[in-house]
Design an enzyme around this catalytic site. Structure first.
Site, mmCIF file in Angstrom:
data_model
loop_
_atom_site.group_PDB
_atom_site.id
_atom_site.type_symbol
_atom_site.label_atom_id
_atom_site.label_comp_id
_atom_site.label_asym_id
_atom_site.label_seq_id
_atom_site.Cartn_x
_atom_site.Cartn_y
_atom_site.Cartn_z
ATOM 1 N N CYS A 65 -0.412 4.138 2.016
ATOM 2 C CA CYS A 65 -0.262 4.021 3.482
ATOM 3 C C CYS A 65 1.187 4.293 3.895
ATOM 4 O O CYS A 65 1.432 4.936 4.907
ATOM 5 C CB CYS A 65 -0.590 2.610 3.970
ATOM 6 N N ASP A 66 2.134 3.765 3.142
ATOM 7 C CA ASP A 66 3.521 3.723 3.613
ATOM 8 C C ASP A 66 4.498 4.581 2.815
ATOM 9 O O ASP A 66 5.669 4.695 3.186
ATOM 10 C CB ASP A 66 4.022 2.261 3.588
ATOM 11 N N CYS A 99 0.834 -1.198 0.000
ATOM 12 C CA CYS A 99 0.000 0.000 0.000
ATOM 13 C C CYS A 99 0.874 1.256 0.000
ATOM 14 O O CYS A 99 1.313 1.713 1.059
ATOM 15 C CB CYS A 99 -0.925 -0.010 1.221
#
Ligand code: NDP
Length: 310
Positions: A137-138, A134
């Site tokens: 997300c990261d 992701c």
């Protein structure tokens, strides 16, 4: 035992839309939110193609809005997962992770799909230590770092372009010499100053130390030459696997594991409907998921009307 006219399993645009429609039809839906309430859109940034938002809307906000809309009409949310479903009897019985059971007259499955991994040794234990599926997300953690993305479809390109906002260099590793991604998406990375495509290459091994991932052992599929590529991050962008394990093969799936639907959201079991990515290997859009959620709610209501409650 919780009793309901309809249980909606999974939340994303499909589950929330089904919940809005069922709640407005006075079916008092129970919605199982699962471990990732809101689904994949909660891990994206701006959604620019959901009609009605001319300036775009953030994925998490869109999901929160849908949830609140369903709640306004009486949908009840449970922060738990379905772990087992008994679909060969009516009412249907759903076992929950929290130990409770639901007895439901109809079921709407909207469990979505989860990112696929390559199945390499140590891949899962390195999640959060250099491996991710992701970028939204990261990606932030890879500011000025080198990252590699695996895949050649739209997901991989989306990941790569997002990561290029932070990373110093992004390499897209693809196993063939042609991308699968749509033409407009391809245009995003050809000539991108920070993205280079490594063609005809597969990843054989993850290299790491106690700090986490530091390299990839890759093989050129044409020359069979292997090399170790230094990297700070490795992102999977190789597609998604529908979340159907809890159904234990009671519902007909296609060869890729997606629920087979007909006449809109109908599965092979009368009274059980499916909506969103769990039954859609093709469109995978928030708006198409929402549309199928609406259809599943209308069909569930019709089913109850025609078959009554047991
Ligand atoms: P796809 O199945 O389209 O692509 C998966 C990619 O990963 C392919 O290039 C495939 O290679 C590669 N791949 C799969 N398994 C492996 C493996 N084991 N090892 C190495 N490479 C592998 O999945 P996507 O998630 O990219 O897209 C799915 C659908 O969602 C599509 O319809 C897409 O259009 C849509 N989508 C749309 C987006 C948008 O419009 N913004 C964003 C994301 C998805 P190969 O090509 O060789 O098969």
């Amino acid at each position: 035992m919780i009793k309901t006219d309809v249980v909606i399993i999974g939340t994303g645009p499909a589950g929330f839309t089904a919940a809005i429609y069922c709640a407005r039809a006075n079916m008092l839906p129970i919605v199982l939110e699962g471990h990732e309430p809101g689904g994949q859109l909660t891990t994206t940034t701006d959604v620019d193609n959901f009609p009605g938002f001319p300036d775009g809307i953030s994925g998490p906000v869109l999901m929160e809005n849908m949830r609140n809309q369903a709640k306004r009409f009486g949908a009840q949310f449970l922060q738990t997962m379905a772990i087992k479903a008994k679909l060969n009897t009516r009412p249907f019985i759903i076992d929950l992770e929290n130990g409770e059971q639901i007895e439901a007259q109809t079921v709407i499955i909207s469990t979505g799909a989860s990112a696929k991994y390559l199945g390499l040794a140590h891949e899962k234990e390195l999640i959060g230590k250099g491996v991710s599926a992701c970028a939204t997300c990261d990606g932030f953690f890879y500011k000025d770092k080198i990252v590699h993305v695996a895949g050649g479809g739209d997901t991989a390109i989306e990941e790569a372009t997002f990561l290029a906002k932070f990373a110093s260099q992004v390499y897209l590793i693809h196993r063939r010499d042609k991308l699968r991604a749509s033409k407009p998406m391809q245009q995003r990375i050809f000539n991108h100053p920070k993205i280079e495509i490594i063609w005809n290459t597969i990843i054989k091994e993850l290299k790491f130390d106690n700090q986490g991932l530091n390299g990839l052992l890759v093989e050129n599929t044409q020359t069979k030459e292997t090399t170790v590529r230094k990297t700070d991050g490795f992102f999977l962008g190789i597609g998604h696997q529908p979340n159907t394990a809890f159904l234990d093969n009671q519902i007909t799936l296609n060869e890729q594991g997606f629920i087979v639907t007909q006449n809109g959201p109908c599965t092979n079991i009368p009274g059980v409907f499916a909506a969103g990515d769990v039954q859609d290997p093709y469109y995978r859009q928030a708006i198409s998921a929402a549309g199928s959620g609406c259809m599943s709610a209308i069909k569930a209501e019709k089913y109850l009307e025609e078959h009554g409650r047991i």
